[in-house]
Design a protein around this motif. Structure first.
Motif, PDB file in Angstrom:
ATOM      1  N   GLY A   1      -1.909  -4.443  -8.673  1.00 39.34           N
ATOM      2  CA  GLY A   1      -3.287  -4.006  -8.849  1.00 39.34           C
ATOM      3  C   GLY A   1      -3.955  -3.536  -7.570  1.00 39.34           C
ATOM      4  O   GLY A   1      -5.155  -3.253  -7.555  1.00 39.34           O
ATOM      5  N   CYS A   2      -3.189  -3.437  -6.471  1.00 43.60           N
ATOM      6  CA  CYS A   2      -3.767  -3.006  -5.188  1.00 43.60           C
ATOM      7  C   CYS A   2      -4.174  -1.527  -5.239  1.00 43.60           C
ATOM      8  O   CYS A   2      -3.540  -0.725  -5.934  1.00 43.60           O
ATOM      9  CB  CYS A   2      -2.755  -3.155  -4.053  1.00 43.60           C
ATOM     10  N   LEU A   3      -5.170  -1.190  -4.422  1.00 46.08           N
ATOM     11  CA  LEU A   3      -5.610   0.205  -4.307  1.00 46.08           C
ATOM     12  C   LEU A   3      -4.432   1.125  -3.972  1.00 46.08           C
ATOM     13  O   LEU A   3      -4.288   2.205  -4.541  1.00 46.08           O
ATOM     14  CB  LEU A   3      -6.692   0.294  -3.212  1.00 46.08           C
TER      15      LEU A   3
ATOM     16  N   LEU B   1       2.589  -2.525  -9.573  1.00 45.84           N
ATOM     17  CA  LEU B   1       3.159  -3.302  -8.464  1.00 45.84           C
ATOM     18  C   LEU B   1       2.992  -2.532  -7.152  1.00 45.84           C
ATOM     19  O   LEU B   1       3.258  -1.333  -7.079  1.00 45.84           O
ATOM     20  CB  LEU B   1       4.643  -3.574  -8.739  1.00 45.84           C
ATOM     21  N   CYS B   2       2.543  -3.241  -6.129  1.00 43.02           N
ATOM     22  CA  CYS B   2       2.324  -2.645  -4.808  1.00 43.02           C
ATOM     23  C   CYS B   2       3.520  -2.988  -3.911  1.00 43.02           C
ATOM     24  O   CYS B   2       4.150  -4.035  -4.103  1.00 43.02           O
ATOM     25  CB  CYS B   2       1.036  -3.227  -4.234  1.00 43.02           C
ATOM     26  N   PRO B   3       3.839  -2.155  -2.922  1.00 40.73           N
ATOM     27  CA  PRO B   3       4.930  -2.503  -1.985  1.00 40.73           C
ATOM     28  C   PRO B   3       4.724  -3.857  -1.296  1.00 40.73           C
ATOM     29  O   PRO B   3       5.676  -4.471  -0.825  1.00 40.73           O
ATOM     30  CB  PRO B   3       4.900  -1.370  -0.963  1.00 40.73           C
ATOM     31  N   CYS B   4       3.483  -4.358  -1.257  1.00 42.51           N
ATOM     32  CA  CYS B   4       3.222  -5.653  -0.606  1.00 42.51           C
ATOM     33  C   CYS B   4       3.714  -6.816  -1.454  1.00 42.51           C
ATOM     34  O   CYS B   4       3.717  -7.957  -1.002  1.00 42.51           O
ATOM     35  CB  CYS B   4       1.737  -5.812  -0.300  1.00 42.51           C
ATOM     36  N   GLY B   5       4.083  -6.538  -2.715  1.00 41.85           N
ATOM     37  CA  GLY B   5       4.582  -7.603  -3.594  1.00 41.85           C
ATOM     38  C   GLY B   5       3.549  -8.065  -4.604  1.00 41.85           C
ATOM     39  O   GLY B   5       3.889  -8.733  -5.578  1.00 41.85           O
TER      40      GLY B   5
ATOM     41  N   PHE C   1      -7.538  -2.145   3.479  1.00 45.23           N
ATOM     42  CA  PHE C   1      -8.157  -1.705   2.225  1.00 45.23           C
ATOM     43  C   PHE C   1      -7.134  -1.393   1.141  1.00 45.23           C
ATOM     44  O   PHE C   1      -7.437  -1.437  -0.039  1.00 45.23           O
ATOM     45  CB  PHE C   1      -9.016  -0.450   2.457  1.00 45.23           C
ATOM     46  N   GLY C   2      -5.944  -1.038   1.548  1.00 40.29           N
ATOM     47  CA  GLY C   2      -4.904  -0.685   0.567  1.00 40.29           C
ATOM     48  C   GLY C   2      -4.565  -1.826  -0.368  1.00 40.29           C
ATOM     49  O   GLY C   2      -4.002  -1.597  -1.440  1.00 40.29           O
ATOM     50  N   HIS C   3      -4.925  -3.037   0.035  1.00 41.70           N
ATOM     51  CA  HIS C   3      -4.555  -4.184  -0.801  1.00 41.70           C
ATOM     52  C   HIS C   3      -5.762  -4.839  -1.455  1.00 41.70           C
ATOM     53  O   HIS C   3      -5.669  -5.975  -1.945  1.00 41.70           O
ATOM     54  CB  HIS C   3      -3.699  -5.153   0.020  1.00 41.70           C
ATOM     55  N   LEU C   4      -6.879  -4.098  -1.482  1.00 42.53           N
ATOM     56  CA  LEU C   4      -8.004  -4.529  -2.316  1.00 42.53           C
ATOM     57  C   LEU C   4      -7.551  -4.401  -3.766  1.00 42.53           C
ATOM     58  O   LEU C   4      -6.916  -3.405  -4.134  1.00 42.53           O
ATOM     59  CB  LEU C   4      -9.214  -3.611  -2.088  1.00 42.53           C
TER      60      LEU C   4
HETATM   61 ZN   LIG Z   1      -0.717  -4.438  -1.943  1.00 46.93          ZN
END
Ligand SMILES: [Zn+2]
Length: 316
Positions: free
Chosen positions: A180-182, A173-177, A161-164
């Motif tokens: 706009g991620c949660l 920017l999210c740590p996933c790269g 869910f963190g990357h919705l």
């Molecule tokens: Zn993310």
């Protein structure tokens, strides 16, 4: 029944002994050595033996060991597929601990999945059989329970869910790269970022932190918000809008009876519940809107209890 429980997280590890009712008989916390997994796993075995000694039992008395890993796992084979730390990849965790402890019944699982399983066995138990579990902490993780069973998905990664994507106008920017991620907008890390931004813009807000001797982060901000500081309240309400958006997606897809929230930010959920509800009401189909939003019943030890629950539910 005595169960060994290991919760290996990115920064800290907790090792404990838990009984079949979810009572923690002994536990010990120490830093995770992410530089050398072999060394760290050996330390876990040493601490587990110390725990066993401290409650006056022997290794043979352990029914099994449950181990949470901070990454993707193949729980069937007992393998850590990948964590973000160098060298933490394709590790046969089950064989390692079997070999070191002599205990055969070993179950490994992703840490958030373990929390959901812990909730099912020791937390809300019969109250909900269909729920989503969200850890809102440094990052945001999730797990899905449907009809009392964990939903794993094709690669054992269901519930990310963190990357919705919740923000398209001004995505962070999210740590996933991705952006706009949660996680980038509503995690404890994001709340700390909003706090620091607000402090830079408003000297009075900075003074409030100094006056109340609070750290200038998400925790300090929650203390101020609970005392009624408007700016601090606004920061939590801002994060709550994004959480509400993320939860709406989950609810529309999964129709949970409850959304159960754990992790550090869960202790501040009362600052966000109203806004989360308002946001979800706008975005969830009316037939699905009767779900509850709850803080985990397992508290700070959710993952550790989850590790023990894994062993009980995956009986020998
Ligand atoms: Zn993310």
């Amino acid at each position: 029944m005595y169960i060994g429980a290991l919760d290996i997280g990115g920064t800290k590890t907790i090792v404990g002994i838990i009984d079949q009712n979810g009572s923690i008989l002994c536990k010990y916390q120490f830093a995770t050595n992410t530089y050398n997994w072999q060394q760290h796993f050996l330390s876990c075995c040493t601490v587990l033996r110390q725990c066993i000694d401290s409650i006056g039992i022997s290794c043979d008395d352990l029914y099994g060991i449950g181990i949470n890993m901070p990454g993707m796992v193949n729980s069937k084979e007992g393998i850590l597929l990948k964590a973000v730390y160098k060298g933490w990849e394709n590790i046969d965790v089950k064989s390692f601990f079997r070999c070191e402890t002599g205990i055969d019944h070993i179950v490994i699982e992703n840490d958030v999945n373990a929390c959901a399983i812990g909730e099912l066995l020791f937390g809300y138990k019969d109250a909900y059989k269909n729920f989503i579990w969200m850890t809102v902490s440094t990052g945001i993780g999730g797990a899905v329970v449907s009809e009392g069973r964990l939903i794993r998905g094709g690669w054992n990664c269901a519930g990310e869910f963190g990357h919705l994507k919740v923000e398209y106008e001004h995505p962070a920017l999210c740590p996933c790269g991705q952006s706009g991620c949660l996680e980038a907008h509503a995690s404890g890390t994001a709340i700390t970022r909003y706090t620091k931004e607000a402090i830079r813009e408003d000297p009075l807000f900075e003074e409030a932190f100094s006056f109340h001797k609070q750290p200038m982060d998400a925790i300090g901000c929650s203390v101020l918000a609970k005392q009624g500081n408007h700016k601090a309240v606004e920061i939590y309400e801002k994060a709550a809008i994004w959480l509400g958006r993320g939860i709406s997606y989950c609810v529309n897809v999964l129709n949970p009876e409850a959304v159960i929230i754990g992790g550090g930010v869960a202790s501040s959920l009362d600052l966000m519940t109203d806004v989360i509800k308002l946001t979800t009401e706008k975005n969830v189909h009316t037939t699905l809107s009767g779900f509850d939003i709850k803080v985990t019943r397992l508290g700070y030890e959710a993952a550790l209890l989850g590790a023990a629950a894994l062993v009980i539910l995956n009986s020998k």
